[in-house]
Design a protein around this motif. Structure first.
Motif, PDB file in Angstrom:
ATOM      1  N   ASP A 109      30.133-103.602  45.478  1.00 35.10           N
ATOM      2  CA  ASP A 109      29.971-104.995  47.165  1.00 35.10           C
ATOM      3  C   ASP A 109      28.708-104.576  47.715  1.00 35.10           C
ATOM      4  OD1 ASP A 109      31.122-106.412  44.949  1.00 35.10           O
ATOM      5  OD2 ASP A 109      32.375-107.143  46.686  1.00 35.10           O
ATOM      6  N   GLY A 111      24.643-110.729  46.550  1.00 32.51           N
ATOM      7  CA  GLY A 111      24.293-111.548  45.620  1.00 32.51           C
ATOM      8  C   GLY A 111      23.788-110.932  44.891  1.00 32.51           C
ATOM      9  N   LEU A 112      23.254-111.868  44.311  1.00 33.20           N
ATOM     10  CA  LEU A 112      22.797-111.700  42.854  1.00 33.20           C
ATOM     11  C   LEU A 112      21.132-111.641  42.967  1.00 33.20           C
ATOM     12  CD1 LEU A 112      24.703-113.933  39.907  1.00 33.20           C
ATOM     13  CD2 LEU A 112      25.522-111.249  40.671  1.00 33.20           C
ATOM     14  N   ASN A 113      20.360-111.690  43.930  1.00 32.09           N
ATOM     15  CA  ASN A 113      18.939-111.569  44.105  1.00 32.09           C
ATOM     16  C   ASN A 113      18.742-110.240  45.189  1.00 32.09           C
ATOM     17  OD1 ASN A 113      16.141-111.607  43.193  1.00 32.09           O
ATOM     18  ND2 ASN A 113      16.041-114.542  43.822  1.00 32.09           N
ATOM     19  N   ASN A 166      31.978-107.497  41.836  1.00 33.09           N
ATOM     20  CA  ASN A 166      31.518-108.654  41.634  1.00 33.09           C
ATOM     21  C   ASN A 166      30.150-109.243  42.302  1.00 33.09           C
ATOM     22  OD1 ASN A 166      33.427-108.407  43.861  1.00 33.09           O
ATOM     23  ND2 ASN A 166      33.291-110.732  43.999  1.00 33.09           N
ATOM     24  N   HIS A 167      30.280-108.915  43.176  1.00 30.38           N
ATOM     25  CA  HIS A 167      28.792-109.226  44.100  1.00 30.38           C
ATOM     26  C   HIS A 167      27.842-108.877  43.044  1.00 30.38           C
ATOM     27  CE1 HIS A 167      30.188-111.859  47.567  1.00 30.38           C
ATOM     28  NE2 HIS A 167      30.711-111.057  47.095  1.00 30.38           N
ATOM     29  N   ASP A 168      27.645-107.936  43.073  1.00 33.13           N
ATOM     30  CA  ASP A 168      26.442-107.091  42.799  1.00 33.13           C
ATOM     31  C   ASP A 168      25.751-107.746  41.350  1.00 33.13           C
ATOM     32  OD1 ASP A 168      26.581-105.195  44.915  1.00 33.13           O
ATOM     33  OD2 ASP A 168      27.875-104.597  43.909  1.00 33.13           O
ATOM     34  N   PRO A 169      24.200-107.220  41.346  1.00 39.66           N
ATOM     35  CA  PRO A 169      23.635-107.755  40.039  1.00 39.66           C
ATOM     36  C   PRO A 169      23.945-105.983  39.353  1.00 39.66           C
ATOM     37  CG  PRO A 169      22.450-107.166  41.784  1.00 39.66           C
ATOM     38  CD  PRO A 169      23.158-107.483  42.599  1.00 39.66           C
ATOM     39  N   ARG A 221      20.218-104.440  37.526  1.00 41.43           N
ATOM     40  CA  ARG A 221      19.573-104.221  38.933  1.00 41.43           C
ATOM     41  C   ARG A 221      19.544-102.889  39.656  1.00 41.43           C
ATOM     42  NH1 ARG A 221      16.839-108.789  42.151  1.00 41.43           N
ATOM     43  NH2 ARG A 221      16.641-109.596  40.308  1.00 41.43           N
TER      44      ARG A 221
END
Length: 411
Positions: free
Chosen positions: A48, A52-54, A85-88, A91
């Motif tokens: 984390d 967010g994913l972006n 779980n929050h990470d892209p 990326r």
């Protein structure tokens, strides 16, 4: 050798519309100071990193600029970073070739070779400043159902949970491979999940179920792991007598985290002996809850805020957060608008205003203090209690009827 364990940074997070970027910049500066002062050899970030994913370009730049600064402060520093779980995930891994130049290892996903997990890709030697390998990291990012061996074909009639069995088998395989690679050196595992028995921060952490279960017992981590550095839960806490630990989040990410002692965990590795201690990091911005318990009469709000000794010269993005819980002495909409008007123009950031009936708050506290077994309560009672807790008002007949219809339809 000295290791710093941290997690749950959540770059890009906002609270009630307020950006936390300025707080994150200060926190990274203070983390660099700790790394230098503590003469840290290894930095572990257990997921984390982003919220967010972006993530924005500014958030990514802050992360990578900070990692370069950490390395400048400690030229022999090794960094191991795993995805939460929050990470892209992909990326996060993308600049891996560049990060290798500062001895930074990023694991966003479970690595595979053909159809098998490439366990050696997740094993990183950890060196003291003299260059000698003193321990090995077993870097495991956030797990998804597809990562767990045999879960898809688990025997549903077997004893216990198939998810827990699969998670235990997964970590046992990693432990065997790591032990073969590391010999007698300590193994420091990393993970991002919810361990049973740990304390959650209400409303702050997203439950991350794997196949229907959101928590696994500490027994899924084999005893050959000398220390397990976890992320996901935001309160610093120990499990299994400190062998398994959450370092906690960087600073309060929600009102439920006001009481946490935010900081990082320092591990002292001396041969097979590993000791840890918590090092607090000062919050970049204050966080106040009014009142600290219960509800406040709206007529007392101005006096309560006046007692906070606010600094009008603070930059807007570093002003303290305030979260207010008010008694509904009149229509909730009127109480809310009057509270907003009272706080407008003050050097604070409103993190939230709740308007509730005092009797509902008292009932919720009473219910929380009287645990009961499932055998002593029926589903409708559970529904009524949950409705009251969520809405701070009793369910109407139409809600109860809808619940009964849903229950009857599930038979």
């Amino acid at each position: 050798m000295r290791i710093l364990h941290t997690a749950d940074i959540h770059l890009g997070l906002s609270l009630n519309g307020w950006s936390r970027d300025a707080e994150h910049r200060i926190w990274f500066d203070r983390l660099a100071d700790v790394i230098e002062a503590e003469e840290v050899d290894v930095l572990m970030i257990a997921g984390d990193v982003f919220d967010g994913l972006n993530p924005s370009g500014e958030c990514q730049k802050l992360l990578y600029d900070s990692m370069v600064e950490f390395r400048r402060r400690r030229p022999t520093l090794t960094t191991v970073m795993t995805a939460g779980n929050h990470d892209p995930a992909h990326r996060l891994e993308a600049p891996g070739a560049l990060l290798a130049g500062i001895d930074a290892h990023v694991l966003g996903t479970i690595k595979r070779k053909a159809d098998a997990i490439d366990m050696r890709r997740h094993m990183i030697p950890l060196r003291a400043s003299c260059g000698t390998v003193k321990a090995w990291a077993v870097a495991i990012p956030f797990l998804r159902p597809a990562d767990l061996p045999g879960l898809a074909v688990a025997d549903k009639d077997g004893e216990g949970s198939p998810i827990i069995r699969a998670a235990a088998e997964f970590h046992e395989r990693f432990a065997e491979a790591a032990r073969a690679e590391a010999g007698d050196l300590p193994l420091i595992a990393m993970g991002h999940l919810h361990c049973a028995g740990a304390q959650e921060s209400e409303g702050a952490e997203r439950r991350i179920p794997i196949g229907g279960e959101h928590a696994v017992p500490v027994s899924v981590f084999p005893k050959c792991f000398s220390y397990v550095a976890l992320g996901h839960l935001h309160g610093p806490q120990n499990l299994d007598n400190g062998r398994v630990r959450y370092s906690g989040s960087c600073f309060p990410l929600s009102v439920s985290e006001i009481g946490h002692r935010h900081g990082v965990t320092i591990l002292e590795v001396d041969g097979a002996d590993i000791r840890h201690r918590h090092v607090e990091i000062e919050r970049p911005a204050a966080f106040h809850r009014i009142p600290q318990r219960g509800v406040l009469d709206p007529s007392l709000l101005a006096d309560a805020v006046a007692g906070l000794d606010l600094d009008p010269d603070l930059p807007r993005d570093l002003q303290p957060f305030i979260h207010v819980t008010l008694e509904a002495t009149g229509p909730a909409g009127v109480v809310l608008s009057e509270a907003e008007a009272c706080l407008a123009g003050l050097p604070v950031r409103v993190g939230g205003i709740r308007v509730i009936r005092a009797d509902m708050a008292a009932q919720a506290q009473e219910d929380a203090g009287m645990p009961r077994t499932l055998a002593e309560i029926n589903p409708e009672e559970l529904f009524l209690a949950a409705f009251r807790k969520t809405n701070m008002s009793d369910a109407e007949d139409r809600h109860v009827l809808a619940f009964r219809e849903a229950m009857n339809g599930s038979d």
